[in-house]
Scaffold this active site. Structure first.
Site, PDB file in Angstrom:
ATOM      1  N   VAL A 106      56.163   8.722 -14.563  1.00  0.00           N
ATOM      2  CA  VAL A 106      55.457   9.338 -13.437  1.00  0.00           C
ATOM      3  C   VAL A 106      54.579   8.301 -12.724  1.00  0.00           C
ATOM      4  CG1 VAL A 106      53.741  11.079 -12.790  1.00  0.00           C
ATOM      5  CG2 VAL A 106      55.504  11.635 -14.469  1.00  0.00           C
ATOM      6  N   GLY A 107      53.781   7.565 -13.513  1.00  0.00           N
ATOM      7  CA  GLY A 107      52.846   6.602 -12.917  1.00  0.00           C
ATOM      8  C   GLY A 107      53.546   5.563 -12.057  1.00  0.00           C
TER       9      GLY A 107
ATOM     10  N   ASP B  90      54.465  23.164 -25.100  1.00  0.00           N
ATOM     11  CA  ASP B  90      54.258  22.685 -23.727  1.00  0.00           C
ATOM     12  C   ASP B  90      54.034  23.881 -22.784  1.00  0.00           C
ATOM     13  OD1 ASP B  90      54.742  20.594 -21.480  1.00  0.00           O
ATOM     14  OD2 ASP B  90      56.242  22.123 -21.069  1.00  0.00           O
TER      15      ASP B  90
ATOM     16  N   LYS C   4      50.612  25.292 -20.305  1.00  0.00           N
ATOM     17  CA  LYS C   4      50.715  25.694 -18.895  1.00  0.00           C
ATOM     18  C   LYS C   4      50.284  27.156 -18.720  1.00  0.00           C
ATOM     19  CE  LYS C   4      54.338  22.249 -18.296  1.00  0.00           C
ATOM     20  NZ  LYS C   4      55.755  21.960 -18.512  1.00  0.00           N
TER      21      LYS C   4
HETATM   22  N1  HSE Z   1      58.846  18.607 -21.218  1.00  0.00           N
HETATM   23  C1  HSE Z   1      58.602  19.418 -20.074  1.00  0.00           C
HETATM   24  C2  HSE Z   1      59.854  20.196 -19.720  1.00  0.00           C
HETATM   25  C3  HSE Z   1      58.147  18.689 -18.855  1.00  0.00           C
HETATM   26  O1  HSE Z   1      60.875  20.116 -20.418  1.00  0.00           O
HETATM   27  O2  HSE Z   1      59.812  20.887 -18.724  1.00  0.00           O
HETATM   28  C4  HSE Z   1      56.713  18.252 -18.937  1.00  0.00           C
HETATM   29  O3  HSE Z   1      55.853  19.318 -19.126  1.00  0.00           O
END
Ligand code: HSE
Length: 431
Positions: free
Chosen positions: A17-18, A203, A207
């Site tokens: 990303v960076g 993850d 979110k």
């Molecule tokens: N690993 C995550 C995904 C992306 O598979 O959507 C980063 O949050």
């Protein structure tokens, strides 16, 4: 361009990303600077290994001394794309203390320590922006924080993890088993070598916490999120969903309960194929927002990847730079409502229960009695197979998780039930 000042930027991390952020900031500098109202200058990038090849980025920007970026008095904005909890947390807090605005893509950090970080930014009067932390390129933070702030959000449901959505899409479309698709996804680079954070919903839970806090003006931590991943979803579960014209998706759900508490959870959910979220295939993400006046809205797009995530970060860079130019800050994170979190046991949803049963008279009646005793109303029952292969597929009306769990526990103790194959939630009515 008649820029009246320079805005200096420091970046922590320069991975997938960076490096896109740096490259796009360089390539589109004139236009982005015009939009910001100031010349945007990337001054320093802190990395672990200075020798790693990063094509197209001026080598002289790199340093291994992250603290020197934070302490550079000329730098106005810090972009944190290093990930992880520490040292990212200390570095962001130090940057805020030094009067810098911060842009981060770090969902895990915000979901765990958001309260401290937002308070620090408020106290110092700087911005802490994080559009890239949820669903990559999809604009969802700013729409929820600004465009929908005149409305009352009642529920947000997101497909916010591309890896799991890719796996579930393949299982649905090709009838394959979880382990088989995961292996293929790993070999194609769609899934990590250690897929735990994605497939177990970790993850997505970060979110979900961020989304719930924003939607309901309260502080929500990842520890408040009930979580189940997709590793126990079988090809049979997917096939049964298909026969009902449903598809299984890993949903991050944040909703207001009838008594104004927050229910926040991540789990596989059967959704009707007619629902807009059912059309979100492969690694794409989508966030479906329900608000009292606006009705239903869906935000869709790429949820990960270098350039898409950089798009969200650069949007924040321009927004934060504009604030610097006008000597202002953006909207503060709002936690005035301070709503309580509803325990998962109180959450009401519809369930699908698959049971292997003895195929003889009276079985259905005995099973129905267990549901009745626990106060769980049955919507439909279907039998597939005969004899030793008999399977009952029961879909309940809305029931609490607590009532459902007592029902499942009673069912599994019955002689006529060989096995409770699976229990899945169904998107539908709470009643
Ligand atoms: N690993 C995550 C995904 C992306 O598979 O959507 C980063 O949050």
């Amino acid at each position: 361009m008649s820029a009246h000042k320079n805005i200096y930027i420091g970046m922590l991390g320069c991975g997938v990303v960076g490096s896109q952020v740096a490259a796009l900031l360089e390539k589109n500098n004139a236009e982005l600077s015009t939009r910001a109202g100031a010349k945007l200058i990337l001054k320093k990038i802190a990395v672990r290994d200075i020798k790693a090849a990063r094509e197209g980025i001026n080598q002289s920007l790199f340093t291994t001394d992250a603290q020197s970026v934070i302490d550079d008095s000329e730098i106005d904005i810090i972009i944190e794309v290093m990930g992880g909890i520490d040292p990212a947390r200390e570095l962001i807090l130090a940057a805020i203390k030094n009067g810098k605005s911060v842009i981060t893509a770090n969902k895990a950090l915000l979901a765990l320590h958001g309260a401290d970080l937002f308070t620090a930014a408020d106290n110092k009067g700087v911005d802490l922006y994080y559009e890239a932390a949820v669903a990559g390129a999809i604009p969802i933070i700013r729409p929820m924080r600004e465009s929908l702030v005149g409305d009352q959000i009642t529920r947000v449901m997101g497909i916010v993890n591309g890896t799991t959505n890719y796996i579930l899409t393949k299982m649905d479309e090709e009838g394959r088993a979880f382990a088989d698709v995961l292996k293929e996804a790993q070999s194609l680079g769609y899934a990590e070598a250690d897929p735990t954070a994605d497939v177990e919903g970790i993850d997505a839970a970060s979110k979900a916490a961020i989304i719930a806090g924003l939607a309901f003006h309260s502080r929500v931590s990842v520890d408040d999120v009930y979580r189940e991943g997709i590793s126990s979803i079988t090809a049979d579960d997917v096939a049964v969903a298909k026969t009902m014209n449903h598809v299984i998706k890993l949903l991050a759900i944040a909703e207001l309960t009838s008594d104004d508490r927050i229910s926040v959870r991540v789990h596989p959910t059967l959704i009707p194929r007619s629902h807009p979220l059912a059309a979100v295939r492969n690694a794409f993400n989508a966030v479906f927002v329900e608000a009292k006046s606006a009705g239903q809205l869906m935000f869709y797009g790429p949820g990960a990847g270098g350039a898409p995530t950089a798009s969200a970060i650069l949007g924040d860079v321009v927004a934060v730079a504009r604030h610097r130019v006008s000597d202002s800050v953006g909207p503060r994170e709002s936690d005035y409502a301070d709503r309580a979190i509803a325990p998962i046991g109180d959450t009401k949803t519809q369930f699908l229960i698959r049971l292997n049963v003895a195929d003889k008279p009276g079985v259905l009646a005995a099973i129905a009695q267990v549901f009745a005793k626990e106060g769980v109303s049955i919507q439909t029952v279907r039998q597939s197979g005969r004899g030793n292969d008999a399977e009952l597929i029961v879909v309940s009306h809305g029931a609490t998780e607590e009532a459902l769990s007592s029902t499942v526990s009673a069912l599994s103790k019955m002689d006529i039930v060989t096995k409770v194959e699976s229990v899945l939630r169904v998107l539908g009515s709470q009643s």
